[in-house]
Write a protein that holds these residues in place. Structure first.
Motif, mmCIF file in Angstrom:
data_model
loop_
_atom_site.group_PDB
_atom_site.id
_atom_site.type_symbol
_atom_site.label_atom_id
_atom_site.label_comp_id
_atom_site.label_asym_id
_atom_site.label_seq_id
_atom_site.Cartn_x
_atom_site.Cartn_y
_atom_site.Cartn_z
ATOM 1 N N LYS A 232 0.843 -1.185 0.000
ATOM 2 C CA LYS A 232 0.000 0.000 0.000
ATOM 3 C C LYS A 232 0.885 1.244 0.000
ATOM 4 C CE LYS A 232 -4.089 -2.036 0.532
ATOM 5 N NZ LYS A 232 -5.218 -1.866 -0.410
ATOM 6 N N SER A 233 0.519 2.216 -0.836
ATOM 7 C CA SER A 233 1.271 3.465 -0.933
ATOM 8 C C SER A 233 0.534 4.579 -0.204
ATOM 9 C CB SER A 233 1.483 3.849 -2.396
ATOM 10 O OG SER A 233 2.208 2.850 -3.074
ATOM 11 N N MET A 234 1.306 5.532 0.300
ATOM 12 C CA MET A 234 0.753 6.674 1.021
ATOM 13 C C MET A 234 1.069 7.948 0.242
ATOM 14 S SD MET A 234 1.769 5.738 4.955
ATOM 15 C CE MET A 234 1.081 7.295 5.491
ATOM 16 N N SER A 235 0.057 8.746 -0.016
ATOM 17 C CA SER A 235 0.263 10.009 -0.718
ATOM 18 C C SER A 235 0.752 11.099 0.228
ATOM 19 C CB SER A 235 -1.037 10.459 -1.386
ATOM 20 O OG SER A 235 -2.074 10.595 -0.415
ATOM 21 N N LYS A 236 0.396 11.004 1.514
ATOM 22 C CA LYS A 236 0.837 11.958 2.523
ATOM 23 C C LYS A 236 1.754 11.266 3.523
ATOM 24 C CE LYS A 236 -3.395 14.765 2.405
ATOM 25 N NZ LYS A 236 -4.504 15.330 3.227
ATOM 26 N N SER A 237 2.483 12.069 4.273
ATOM 27 C CA SER A 237 3.322 11.521 5.336
ATOM 28 C C SER A 237 2.448 11.140 6.527
ATOM 29 C CB SER A 237 4.379 12.538 5.754
ATOM 30 O OG SER A 237 3.755 13.690 6.317
ATOM 31 N N VAL A 238 3.033 10.360 7.444
ATOM 32 C CA VAL A 238 2.279 9.935 8.618
ATOM 33 C C VAL A 238 1.931 11.140 9.496
ATOM 34 C CG1 VAL A 238 2.357 8.512 10.698
ATOM 35 C CG2 VAL A 238 3.352 7.668 8.566
ATOM 36 N N ALA A 240 1.484 14.228 8.508
ATOM 37 C CA ALA A 240 0.468 15.050 7.840
ATOM 38 C C ALA A 240 -0.904 14.402 7.879
ATOM 39 C CB ALA A 240 0.876 15.304 6.398
ATOM 40 N N SER A 241 -0.971 13.100 8.142
ATOM 41 C CA SER A 241 -2.263 12.402 8.170
ATOM 42 C C SER A 241 -3.034 12.679 9.450
ATOM 43 C CB SER A 241 -2.050 10.897 8.000
ATOM 44 O OG SER A 241 -1.409 10.624 6.769
ATOM 45 N N GLY A 242 -2.356 13.146 10.490
ATOM 46 C CA GLY A 242 -3.042 13.492 11.731
ATOM 47 C C GLY A 242 -3.602 12.269 12.439
ATOM 48 N N SER A 263 12.630 9.730 10.780
ATOM 49 C CA SER A 263 12.417 10.524 9.564
ATOM 50 C C SER A 263 11.446 9.852 8.611
ATOM 51 C CB SER A 263 13.749 10.764 8.860
ATOM 52 O OG SER A 263 14.355 9.526 8.493
ATOM 53 N N LEU A 264 11.220 8.561 8.805
ATOM 54 C CA LEU A 264 10.293 7.836 7.940
ATOM 55 C C LEU A 264 8.872 8.361 8.089
ATOM 56 C CD1 LEU A 264 10.368 5.415 5.930
ATOM 57 C CD2 LEU A 264 9.663 3.967 7.822
ATOM 58 N N LEU A 265 8.569 8.887 9.263
ATOM 59 C CA LEU A 265 7.223 9.407 9.506
ATOM 60 C C LEU A 265 6.981 10.735 8.807
ATOM 61 C CD1 LEU A 265 6.953 8.635 13.326
ATOM 62 C CD2 LEU A 265 6.203 7.210 11.415
ATOM 63 N N LYS A 266 8.054 11.401 8.377
ATOM 64 C CA LYS A 266 7.919 12.686 7.699
ATOM 65 C C LYS A 266 7.967 12.561 6.181
ATOM 66 C CE LYS A 266 10.200 15.031 11.567
ATOM 67 N NZ LYS A 266 11.326 15.929 11.972
#
Length: 454
Positions: A232-238, A240-242, A263-266
């Protein structure tokens, strides 16, 4: 083909442009005209196909339908010069209907002299593709609903002509479902009857159920990961997802914790390779996603994180087969079986070819009612409404439902003067007509009494 494609691109781009609020030619009316005209064209084509065949699928720019073999297909016209001209009959009928209704009779063209020439213009044409050997359409698991833009079409030689909407074309879908669909579609071409076809595809579904119920005992670890893991791909960072929850976010958080990379979360556009675990028991699916990378770690590291994520401090078996939620994957695969095999078989009056896959409750009730020999029948099968109230007013129709008004003379037969039999007139058809008929009967009865032996 090129002309049709050009018009399609122009209309699609024009529709999108005039829909945009910032466009110089922004007009919802113009966008509405494009969609309204297109929907009317397809709707009218469907109505025509319903008169001679069976429409299967409606699209924005076409219609799939079944036509009987006896329906005229292509006529060959021999010209005086010896050449043959092919005329596809359904195509010509549809184009003629379009020409009669949608031709622009005031199309103007500017000539070199500066004058405007008025002519008729119509560039909308139907084209026939096929015939094809088979078209596979899934059913919906919800009552009285249909799935749109999902079908697989096969040519006469068994090659795939068109595939649309299925999971096999989507990125990141469960590989198990993609492989099953790839294998099962050609199986629908086998068999001589519908029963044989569903028996073949039902056996294939049972084989895949055996794999899941055995928890992948016959598979290697790499094969289990290949079939049951998802990307699964994420268009936003973790960050930024809130507070939004998803399996991707859960997997990304745990992967960052496992690798020690905050840094993976950003980062954006992260691809998460994960499996769904069976613990914690009361947690939702979004909270049970674990990264596949953990199974390639050292034993102590794997033990630490799996116990933490699964919230089970007594966990000692770290084999992926004991951690994977097999019921979750079985439910997802059975949903595909229902759409392609069991529900479609029930609609065609065929018993469930894969009994381990249960039918939806609403469909099970329908099948039980149809097969119940002792079900209560409707009175409409034996009784029908009288036709005497046709063409009458509401009051007269209400009176017609009441009992008839007659005399004792009617028991002896309705014979009028001169020996002619008078028709029986109900009081509900009108008091005047009934009274006139009764006077004739009374007169006839008086004549009979005056006669000798009357």
């Amino acid at each position: 083909d090129s002309l049709q494609l050009a018009h399609k691109c122009i209309l699609n781009s024009f529709y999108g442009y005039v829909m945009r609020k910032g466009a110089r030619w922004h007009s919802m009316k113009m966008a509405g005209i494009v969609t309204f005209t297109g929907s009317n064209l397809i709707r009218e084509a469907r109505e025509f196909c319903e008169q001679v065949g069976l429409p299967l699928e409606l699209d924005t720019d076409g219609i799939w339908c079944l036509l009987p073999k006896s329906f005229p297909d292509t006529f060959k016209l021999k010209l005086k010069g010896g050449k043959e001209l092919k005329m596809p009959y359904p195509n010509c009928v549809l184009n003629y209907r379009v020409f009669r209704k949608y031709t622009n009779k005031q199309y103007q063209t500017k000539m070199e002299t500066g004058e405007w020439k008025v002519s008729e213009e119509n560039s909308i044409f139907f084209e026939i593709d096929g015939p094809y050997r088979a078209m596979i359409i899934p059913a919906s698991t919800e009552e009285d609903k249909m799935l749109k833009k999902r079908y697989a079409v096969y040519n006469d030689d068994g090659s795939l002509a068109e595939l649309k909407g299925f999971e096999v074309k989507r990125r990141g879908e469960l590989r198990l479902i993609q492989v099953f669909q790839t294998e099962v579609f050609p199986e629908f071409l086998k068999g001589g009857t519908k029963e044989e076809v569903y028996k073949i595809v039902g056996e294939m579904a049972n084989r895949w159920l055996d794999v899941i119920e055995s928890r992948g005992k016959t598979m290697t670890d790499d094969e289990v990961i290949y079939f049951f893991s998802e990307c699964k791909s994420m268009s936003k960072s973790v960050e930024a997802s809130g507070n939004y929850k998803s399996v991707q976010i859960t997997c990304a958080r745990r992967l960052s914790e496992f690798l020690g990379l905050e840094s993976l979360l950003k980062d954006e556009s992260i691809t998460c390779h994960m499996l769904i675990a069976n613990k914690p028991h009361n947690a939702s699916c979004t909270e049970r996603a674990i990264p596949v990378k953990i199974f390639s770690a050292e034993h102590d590291v794997k033990k630490q994180f799996l116990r933490q994520w699964l919230q089970d401090s007594s966990l000692n078996d770290f084999d992926m087969r004991t951690i994977i939620d097999w019921d979750y994957y079985k439910e997802r695969l059975c949903s595909v079986f229902q759409k392609l095999i069991t529900i479609t078989a029930a609609y065609q009056g065929i018993s469930n070819p894969c009994p381990r896959v249960k039918l939806p409750e609403w469909l099970r009730k329908r099948v039980a009612e149809q097969n119940d020999r002792f079900q209560q029948r409707s009175l409409g099968l034996w009784l029908r409404k009288a036709d005497g109230s046709k063409g009458l007013g509401m009051d007269a129709a209400a009176d017609a439902g009441k009992r008839k008004l007659g005399d004792l003379e009617d028991l002896g037969g309705a014979v009028g003067a001169g020996g002619t039999k008078q028709p029986l007139v109900e009081f509900g058809t009108g008091p005047r007509r009934w009274l006139e008929t009764q006077r004739l009967r009374w007169a006839a009865a008086a004549v009979q009494q005056k006669q000798p032996g009357g």
